[in-house]
Design an enzyme around this catalytic site. Structure first.
Site, PDB file in Angstrom:
ATOM      1  CB  CYS A 251      -1.121   0.017   1.615  1.00 19.96           C
ATOM      2  SG  CYS A 251      -2.356  -1.214   1.380  1.00 19.96           S
TER       3      CYS A 251
ATOM      4  CG  ASN B  15       1.224 -15.972  -8.068  1.00 18.19           C
ATOM      5  OD1 ASN B  15       1.314 -17.233  -9.108  1.00 18.19           O
ATOM      6  ND2 ASN B  15       2.143 -16.557  -7.032  1.00 18.19           N
TER       7      ASN B  15
ATOM      8  CG  HIS C 222       1.461  -8.122  -5.637  1.00 18.70           C
ATOM      9  ND1 HIS C 222       1.022  -8.754  -4.543  1.00 18.70           N
ATOM     10  CD2 HIS C 222       2.285  -8.934  -5.111  1.00 18.70           C
ATOM     11  CE1 HIS C 222       1.125 -10.006  -3.854  1.00 18.70           C
ATOM     12  NE2 HIS C 222       1.974 -10.273  -4.979  1.00 18.70           N
TER      13      HIS C 222
END
Length: 353
Positions: free
Chosen positions: A73, A156, A169
């Site tokens: 973040c 993933n 991500h």
């Protein structure tokens, strides 16, 4: 696209990608970090010829932190993260716990959005295009590094896949060797060329577009289809119609169409298993579909017969069952699929109906 280079407190590279040409990315990393100590070791399996990476330092990597301590973040409200800016569009940085480093390659993290609760499917087409531009930039830069043979961009998604950071991500691995899957595809493509005089992947795309029962969606420049011999319950391959070796060779028209096609695919995956109404005996339904999404790009050497494409698949086969790699798959590398590819394609076509 604006690209801004920066450094983290331990010397790792950080790169901001912005659509706003006026974006200023000068926030310093104020964390007291020790230098990264990663010494991965490559060992060749003499029985198969495969390279195995020994990276024992990764045992200490961050594992399922609370939302308030997410390292991906933005840094705000007094909390410092891997991204010093108080906001960002797309950020890429060297992994603090890399599987590959130094002469053994490089690992990078790609943060798709500052929104912790979002997913790639929630991005706007413009935001997805910026991620594509970041992937392309990193493919060009990493491919030029000495010793790098193949650049692999992937995401993933979901705890079922093994994700340890929930923030949306992906990762990029710059391998110092050709991966086993790329080597197998290279061998198959050369065999096909010798037997037919044609390119294997051009024939695969032509065959899938002709056999429309396996096509999920298509545009002017891209087609997404379930492969004839799919290994996973729901598996889709996305190819540009024009064969190219990697992301750097896509035309502007191909880049412009990609976000819409890809976002459509991800949203179809998330609608495969609708969350049922909460019941007293079963208060929660399935989470958003876990998946792996990966770009397969031609390696630096002996990759002339390969074709850029993206492979997207989930290990979920029903709302409450996962496809585990057990004895035959993990032990013998012999896949068994519980769902016919034609059925999977039909369900994906119907998912947004």
């Amino acid at each position: 696209m604006k690209k801004t280079l920066a450094k983290l407190a331990d010397g790792r590279e950080l790169i901001y990608f912005d659509t706003d040409q006026g974006a200023v990315r000068d926030a310093p990393d104020l964390r007291p970090l020790d230098p990264v100590d990663s010494r991965p070791e490559l060992r060749r399996d003499e029985a198969t010829g495969d390279w195995i990476t020994i990276a024992s330092h990764r045992q200490n990597r961050i594992y399922h932190p609370p939302v308030g301590e997410c390292p991906l973040c933005p840094s705000r409200d007094g909390r410092l993260s891997e991204i010093p800016a108080a906001d960002y569009e797309v950020a890429v940085f060297e992994n603090r716990f890399p599987s590959l480093a130094g002469e053994a390659g490089r690992c990078e993290v790609v943060c798709f959005t500052p929104d912790h609760e979002a997913g790639f499917a929630d991005l706007t087409p413009a935001a997805a295009r910026l991620v594509l531009d970041a992937w392309t930039d990193r493919t060009a830069e990493l491919s030029a590094l000495p010793g790098v043979e193949q650049v692999y961009c992937f995401e993933n998604r979901g705890a079922e896949i093994g994700v340890t950071l929930a923030h949306p991500h992906g990762q990029i691995y710059a391998f110092p060797f050709v991966t086993p899957r790329a080597a197998k595809m290279t061998a198959a493509a050369r065999k096909h060329r010798a037997a037919t005089g044609r390119n294997l992947f051009e024939d695969l795309v032509a065959g899938a577009r002709a056999a429309t029962e396996r096509v999920v969606t298509a545009g002017e420049h891209w087609t997404a289809f379930v492969p004839y011999a799919a290994r996973w319950p729901y598996e889709v391959h996305l190819y540009p119609h024009r064969r190219v070796p990697d992301l750097t060779c896509l035309t502007e028209a191909e880049r412009a169409e990609f976000p819409g096609i890809y976002l459509d695919l991800l949203r179809r995956f998330d609608r495969l298993f609708p969350v049922p109404e909460p019941q007293p005996e079963r208060p929660q339904g399935p989470a958003p579909t876990p998946y792996i999404s990966a770009w397969h790009q031609a390696p630096r050497t002996r990759g002339e017969e390969l074709a850029l494409h993206l492979e997207l698949f989930t290990i979920r086969r029903t709302p409450d069952k996962l496809k585990f790699l057990a004895g035959t798959e993990s032990g013998a590398e012999a896949f068994i699929n519980d769902i016919a590819p034609e059925t999977a394609a039909r369900r994906l076509r119907e998912a947004l109906a």
